[in-house]
Design a protein around this motif. Sequence first.
Motif, PDB file in Angstrom:
ATOM      1  N   LYS A 159      37.312 -34.567 -27.715  1.00  0.00           N
ATOM      2  CA  LYS A 159      36.295 -34.995 -28.423  1.00  0.00           C
ATOM      3  C   LYS A 159      35.418 -36.261 -27.561  1.00  0.00           C
ATOM      4  O   LYS A 159      36.230 -36.711 -26.717  1.00  0.00           O
ATOM      5  CB  LYS A 159      36.630 -35.852 -29.647  1.00  0.00           C
ATOM      6  CG  LYS A 159      37.480 -35.015 -30.730  1.00  0.00           C
ATOM      7  CD  LYS A 159      36.710 -33.894 -31.260  1.00  0.00           C
ATOM      8  CE  LYS A 159      37.545 -32.874 -32.118  1.00  0.00           C
ATOM      9  NZ  LYS A 159      36.820 -31.784 -32.761  1.00  0.00           N
ATOM     10  N   ASN A 201      28.079 -37.308 -37.801  1.00  0.00           N
ATOM     11  CA  ASN A 201      28.554 -37.913 -36.594  1.00  0.00           C
ATOM     12  C   ASN A 201      28.186 -39.049 -35.733  1.00  0.00           C
ATOM     13  O   ASN A 201      28.846 -39.501 -34.981  1.00  0.00           O
ATOM     14  CB  ASN A 201      28.646 -36.782 -35.543  1.00  0.00           C
ATOM     15  CG  ASN A 201      29.458 -35.586 -35.788  1.00  0.00           C
ATOM     16  OD1 ASN A 201      30.075 -35.309 -37.034  1.00  0.00           O
ATOM     17  ND2 ASN A 201      29.928 -34.680 -34.966  1.00  0.00           N
ATOM     18  N   SER A 220      39.598 -36.032 -37.843  1.00  0.00           N
ATOM     19  CA  SER A 220      38.862 -35.229 -37.126  1.00  0.00           C
ATOM     20  C   SER A 220      39.560 -35.364 -35.383  1.00  0.00           C
ATOM     21  O   SER A 220      39.665 -34.911 -34.389  1.00  0.00           O
ATOM     22  CB  SER A 220      37.580 -35.510 -36.908  1.00  0.00           C
ATOM     23  OG  SER A 220      36.903 -34.950 -38.027  1.00  0.00           O
ATOM     24  N   LYS A 240      28.304 -30.064 -31.714  1.00  0.00           N
ATOM     25  CA  LYS A 240      28.312 -30.213 -33.313  1.00  0.00           C
ATOM     26  C   LYS A 240      29.595 -30.407 -34.056  1.00  0.00           C
ATOM     27  O   LYS A 240      29.639 -31.107 -35.148  1.00  0.00           O
ATOM     28  CB  LYS A 240      27.662 -28.944 -33.968  1.00  0.00           C
ATOM     29  CG  LYS A 240      26.314 -28.328 -33.572  1.00  0.00           C
ATOM     30  CD  LYS A 240      25.870 -27.190 -34.533  1.00  0.00           C
ATOM     31  CE  LYS A 240      24.681 -26.951 -34.150  1.00  0.00           C
ATOM     32  NZ  LYS A 240      23.942 -25.875 -34.837  1.00  0.00           N
ATOM     33  N   THR A 241      30.749 -30.274 -33.277  1.00  0.00           N
ATOM     34  CA  THR A 241      31.961 -30.487 -33.719  1.00  0.00           C
ATOM     35  C   THR A 241      32.624 -31.623 -32.805  1.00  0.00           C
ATOM     36  O   THR A 241      33.650 -32.107 -33.394  1.00  0.00           O
ATOM     37  CB  THR A 241      32.803 -29.208 -33.779  1.00  0.00           C
ATOM     38  OG1 THR A 241      32.834 -28.578 -32.454  1.00  0.00           O
ATOM     39  CG2 THR A 241      32.103 -28.301 -34.577  1.00  0.00           C
ATOM     40  N   SER A 242      32.331 -31.771 -31.549  1.00  0.00           N
ATOM     41  CA  SER A 242      32.998 -32.600 -30.796  1.00  0.00           C
ATOM     42  C   SER A 242      32.339 -34.104 -30.264  1.00  0.00           C
ATOM     43  O   SER A 242      33.010 -34.932 -29.664  1.00  0.00           O
ATOM     44  CB  SER A 242      33.350 -31.872 -29.385  1.00  0.00           C
ATOM     45  OG  SER A 242      34.022 -30.565 -29.762  1.00  0.00           O
TER      46      SER A 242
END
Length: 288
Positions: free
Chosen positions: A4, A91, A120, A63-65
């Motif tokens: 991340k 985020n 997360s 988008k996720t990290s």
Amino acid sequence: MSLKVLILGAGYGTRLQRDLLNDTSGKYSHLLGISKALLPLGDKDALITHWIDTLMESNIDIKTSLYIVTNSTAYSSFISWAVTHNIPTNNIINDGTTSNENRLGAVEDIYFTIKKFSSSLQNSNLLIIGGDTLFLKDFNFKKLYEKFNLINSNDDDDEACLVTTYKVNDDVVSKFGILELNENNQVINFLEKPSPQSTNSRIACPCFYFLHNKSLELLKEFLEESKNNPNHTLEDRDATGKFLAWVINNNKFKFFAENVQGRIDVGGLQSYIDANKYFDDQKDNKPY
């Protein structure tokens, strides 16, 4: 273990804002009140947009990290930027501070973000990027990420973090975090803004750290120890180098270093002007 990315954007850029107020040309007045991470730079709408491009080129799913921590003053601007770049606004985290005087400090901002997104981030390594920093044209993100994975893939399960380094001149040693390395490029000492006479090292360490997941557990211990010190000040938890120095010098976790050519560090107005000139000079090549 997944990676991340956390970009630090909660500072108030007091030196830059002071320079802008004192600039009589009026050429840069449109930058007043803008977070350093969101300053237009080169051909991009914001400094951190350069990082977005680099991460995407390395197949990092932004988008996720990707996570960004900022303050109440700049939060809405970061949200607008995120929408423009198709980054989930969830985020982007607001640390609740409103001025340089009541800021949390960079180390506390990292811990604040980890707690906020614990579900997360709990099983991930974390790359910390200073929102006022870019690297020069030799920078190779994939190479550094591969190096970080390599030093953590040894059979002895000896986890470690990875930082970047570059050489500085004698006259600026006292402005940076300076590393002393052994023959294996392991960091054996971290000196926060030392005098040039106190060390032979001229290796500076910018805010770009691949932190192993297990090292993140030390953030809470560091902050608690700092606050229990009767001589504690905000500066003790502001510079990220303070945390690295505490970890490295107390042998709490291994750190290795990888050299880069140099960096772009936006501090005051002149450094911002110099950064734009660098991009202008490199516009026929990949800038960093």
